[in-house]
Write a protein that holds these residues in place. Structure first.
Motif, mmCIF file in Angstrom:
data_model
loop_
_atom_site.group_PDB
_atom_site.id
_atom_site.type_symbol
_atom_site.label_atom_id
_atom_site.label_comp_id
_atom_site.label_asym_id
_atom_site.label_seq_id
_atom_site.Cartn_x
_atom_site.Cartn_y
_atom_site.Cartn_z
ATOM 1 N N GLY A 94 0.786 -1.220 0.000
ATOM 2 C CA GLY A 94 0.000 0.000 0.000
ATOM 3 C C GLY A 94 0.818 1.270 0.000
ATOM 4 N N TYR A 95 2.135 1.134 0.114
ATOM 5 C CA TYR A 95 3.015 2.300 0.191
ATOM 6 C C TYR A 95 4.036 2.326 -0.949
ATOM 7 N N LEU A 96 3.888 1.450 -1.922
ATOM 8 C CA LEU A 96 4.890 1.354 -2.978
ATOM 9 C C LEU A 96 4.854 2.595 -3.860
ATOM 10 N N GLU A 97 6.016 3.144 -4.131
ATOM 11 C CA GLU A 97 6.183 4.278 -5.037
ATOM 12 C C GLU A 97 7.395 3.992 -5.928
ATOM 13 N N PRO A 98 7.449 4.588 -7.141
ATOM 14 C CA PRO A 98 8.600 4.354 -8.027
ATOM 15 C C PRO A 98 9.807 5.199 -7.630
ATOM 16 N N THR A 99 10.228 5.056 -6.382
ATOM 17 C CA THR A 99 11.355 5.822 -5.871
ATOM 18 C C THR A 99 12.672 5.268 -6.407
ATOM 19 N N HIS A 100 13.738 5.989 -6.135
ATOM 20 C CA HIS A 100 15.040 5.496 -6.583
ATOM 21 C C HIS A 100 15.476 4.271 -5.788
ATOM 22 N N ASP A 101 15.030 4.140 -4.569
ATOM 23 C CA ASP A 101 15.347 2.917 -3.832
ATOM 24 C C ASP A 101 14.726 1.707 -4.519
ATOM 25 N N VAL A 102 13.459 1.830 -4.909
ATOM 26 C CA VAL A 102 12.782 0.737 -5.598
ATOM 27 C C VAL A 102 13.433 0.487 -6.958
ATOM 28 N N GLN A 103 13.666 1.561 -7.705
ATOM 29 C CA GLN A 103 14.288 1.397 -9.021
ATOM 30 C C GLN A 103 15.656 0.738 -8.907
ATOM 31 N N ARG A 104 16.428 1.131 -7.902
ATOM 32 C CA ARG A 104 17.758 0.537 -7.726
ATOM 33 C C ARG A 104 17.640 -0.963 -7.450
ATOM 34 N N ASP A 105 16.672 -1.356 -6.648
ATOM 35 C CA ASP A 105 16.481 -2.785 -6.383
ATOM 36 C C ASP A 105 16.102 -3.546 -7.648
#
Length: 254
Positions: A94-105
């Protein structure tokens, strides 16, 4: 629309697939028939699950164990369709966003596995079925699309990955599921793999305890997709928006 059990590419061209879902069970509803077809051809398939699904379920008694339960369900469901490994990114449901942390993973996983096809949820909202456009679904699609291009193939994006030996990699194909109807440009005939797909979905009892109703819904959706694409009576199909990211004709930035 093109139709094929193995997809747009010839069997010899798809050796490895990396498929992303926002939650445990997203991939089983969206692409498990196609995954089963790929695995039957000897393709190595990996799942990347972005959130732990900790906001899912209905039974209050499951709250303390919901993350472990949903991970177990996803591993068992993936095994039903021949998935080689499930990778959990561990973000909050419910909190997922296309942040750089997510993109890096995502880039880290792409560069590690170096797949021929990356599969993800569609980043555009589908107004014909708002449930398909859960905010986490849209974030999954956006994060993966950004990771596929340009970050995965740019050695200067997330330089710490390059320094760790994860060299830049150009993804050939991006397959998006849950697409608005006007974006669909490819369907896969999964008639021979419906049973495997349903076996995978049945595992997710914490989310879908009414197995009979769930199966009726899924069968109807698969049949409607097949009929809309001109497949014969009794056929079942999954739909995709397929994007050729890098081909022999692609040059940097184009």
């Amino acid at each position: 629309m093109a139709t094929a059990a193995g997809g747009l590419l010839g069997r010899e061209d798809v050796r490895k697939v990396l498929a992303f879902g926002a939650h445990p069970d997203d991939l089983d509803f969206g692409v498990a028939g196609t995954v089963s077809a790929w695995a039957a051809q000897g393709v190595e398939v990996h799942y990347g699950i972005m959130t732990d699904g900790d906001a899912g379920g209905f039974d209050p008694a499951h709250r303390p164990e919901i993350v472990a339960l949903r991970r177990d369900e996803q591993r068992a469901a993936a095994a039903r369709v021949g998935v080689s490994e499930v990778h959990f990114l561990g973000y909050r449901d419910g909190y997922l966003e296309p942040t750089h942390d997510v993109q890096r993973d995502v880039v880290r996983l792409i560069r590690t596995l170096r797949p021929d096809v990356v599969v993800a949820m569609h980043p555009e909202r589908n107004w014909s079925s708002l449930q398909m456009s859960h905010p986490d679904h849209l974030a999954c699609g956006e994060a993966v699309t950004r990771a596929v291009y340009p970050a995965a193939e740019n050695p200067y994006a997330y330089p710490e990955l390059e320094a760790a030996g994860l060299n830049a990699y150009r993804v050939p194909w991006l397959w998006l599921y849950g697409a608005p109807d006007e974006r669909v440009n490819h369907v896969v005939d999964i008639t021979e793999h419906v049973d495997a797909k349903l076996e995978a979905i049945r595992v997710h009892l914490s989310q879908h305890p009414d197995v009979a109703a769930t199966e009726r819904f899924v069968r109807a959706k698969l049949a409607a997709t097949a009929a809309a694409s001109g497949l014969g009576a009794g056929a079942s199909a999954e739909a995709f928006h397929v994007v050729a990211v890098n081909s022999p004709q692609t040059i940097a930035g184009f």
